[in-house]
Scaffold this active site. Structure first.
Site, PDB file in Angstrom:
ATOM      1  N   GLU A 158       0.827  -1.214   0.000  1.00 57.33           N
ATOM      2  CA  GLU A 158       0.000   0.000   0.000  1.00 57.33           C
ATOM      3  C   GLU A 158       0.858   1.259   0.000  1.00 57.33           C
ATOM      4  OE1 GLU A 158      -2.636   0.409   3.381  1.00 57.33           O
ATOM      5  OE2 GLU A 158      -3.588   2.193   2.559  1.00 57.33           O
TER       6      GLU A 158
ATOM      7  N   LYS B 289      -2.641  -2.091  -3.025  1.00 58.20           N
ATOM      8  CA  LYS B 289      -3.673  -1.244  -2.413  1.00 58.20           C
ATOM      9  C   LYS B 289      -3.276   0.212  -2.621  1.00 58.20           C
ATOM     10  CE  LYS B 289      -6.001  -0.287   1.964  1.00 58.20           C
ATOM     11  NZ  LYS B 289      -6.728  -0.909   3.068  1.00 58.20           N
TER      12      LYS B 289
ATOM     13  N   SER C   4      -9.780   3.943   0.653  1.00 58.50           N
ATOM     14  CA  SER C   4     -10.737   5.040   0.425  1.00 58.50           C
ATOM     15  C   SER C   4     -10.125   6.391   0.771  1.00 58.50           C
ATOM     16  CB  SER C   4     -12.060   4.794   1.153  1.00 58.50           C
ATOM     17  OG  SER C   4     -11.907   4.682   2.550  1.00 58.50           O
TER      18      SER C   4
END
Ligand code: 13P
Length: 339
Positions: free
Chosen positions: A177, A219, A261
């Protein structure tokens, strides 16, 4: 080992499914609980998360895996069942956040480096024994005047790759990520430029550390206008710029991309994902790994009160269903309202 990693990575992006990020550190979940006036006790943290994991419809139909914080992976549900078993009984995979947080990067004012590599091999062995089949490590990249620096992008990419190699050695699928934050007045073109630089550095380092891409999940952030930018790119532009960025940077061997998000509203996060899947045919699955955008409505409905559990589970199930539809481009405002 290779086959198991690939099978798990594929399962994480199974048709119509995505990941629930429930790995807030104690400090972060305390901030979330503060918004609803709930006390941040260990029991409350367990009860809240157990409520989510027992939302059977959402968990068995829309969620492929759950990212947990160390404390939760070791907890038992109210009836004594290990939390990891509550999750695996729904068909979802338990996962674990293994980084120890983003700290100030020396000589680079305003920039962060993620820590947690020391002792990670031993921690992975223990986490595997506790049931974790995938892991997460988050790097933070800030856009500002003269930042990010090449130093920050490079150091974080290197740490992500070291982590990913250790995860695979332990038969655990790494979620990598590299989060480019959405805060700031920058425009979408600047976000595209920085996201591209971060992803290019990441895939170079993953190659250098011999990471098997088929056994990883990415991610990333979406390519968005900064939150304080005067001109906000619309849904279709976000979808186009994000997919364009990925086409330039992400090898086809990567099985899936599960977005964070990052502070987008629930509906914006769903709308953007759905638009990407409706507009483009991509070599990787495009799905979600949302924290706030999956939990916000459920947290509010729960309000720290046991009597609200059913309402909170309904709110979570609704959001999970909307994001599940978005993984095939089938979400729209009508289905949002109809449900
Ligand atoms: P958000 O979706 O709230 O950004 O959280 C996802 C996550 O796991 C960040 O590391």
């Amino acid at each position: 080992m290779t086959a198991q990693l690939e099978t798990i990575a594929q399962a994480m992006v199974a048709e119509g499914k995505g990941i629930l990020a429930a790995d807030e550190s104690t400090g972060t979940i305390e901030k979330r609980f503060d918004t609803i006036g709930a006390q941040c006790t260990e029991e409350n943290r367990r009860d809240y998360r157990e409520m989510l994991f027992r939302a059977h419809d959402a968990m068995s139909n829309c969620v492929s895996g759950v990212i947990l914080y160390d404390e939760t992976l070791r907890q038992k549900a109210r009836d004594g069942t290990p939390i990891s078993k509550v999750i695996s009984d729904t068909g979802a995979l338990p996962g674990i956040k293994v980084d120890t947080g983003a700290k100030d990067l020396a000589h680079c004012p305003g920039e962060k480096i993620t820590e947690g590599l020391d002792g990670l091999r031993e921690r992975f062995a223990e986490y595997y024994g506790l049931g974790a089949r995938f892991a997460k490590w988050r790097a933070v990249i800030t856009i500002g005047t003269d930042i990010p620096s090449g130093t920050c992008i490079q150091a974080n990419a290197h740490a992500l790759a070291r982590y990913a190699a250790l995860a695979q050695e332990a038969n655990i699928v790494p979620i990598v990520e590299p989060e480019v934050l959405m805060d700031g007045p920058h425009d979408i073109a600047r976000c595209l430029e920085v996201t591209e630089a971060a992803l290019n550095a990441l895939y170079a380092e993953l190659g250098a550390q011999r990471v098997l891409l088929e056994g990883t999940i990415l991610k990333p952030n979406m390519v968005l206008s900064g939150t304080a930018c005067g001109t906000q790119a619309g849904v279709e532009e976000v979808a186009e710029q994000t997919v364009k960025c990925f086409q330039r940077c992400i090898p086809e061997a990567v099985p899936g991309i599960c977005f964070l998000s990052g502070g987008q509203s629930d509906e914006a996060a769903t709308a953007h994902l759905s638009a990407m899947n409706a507009m483009f045919d991509t070599p990787w699955k495009l799905s979600f790994s949302y924290g706030r955008a999956l939990q916000a409505a459920a947290l509010k409905a729960w309000g720290g009160k046991p009597e609200n559990e059913a309402a909170a589970q309904a709110a979570f199930s609704h959001r999970a269903k909307m994001n599940s539809l978005a993984t095939s481009g089938k979400w729209n405002t009508d289905v949002e309202k109809a449900a």
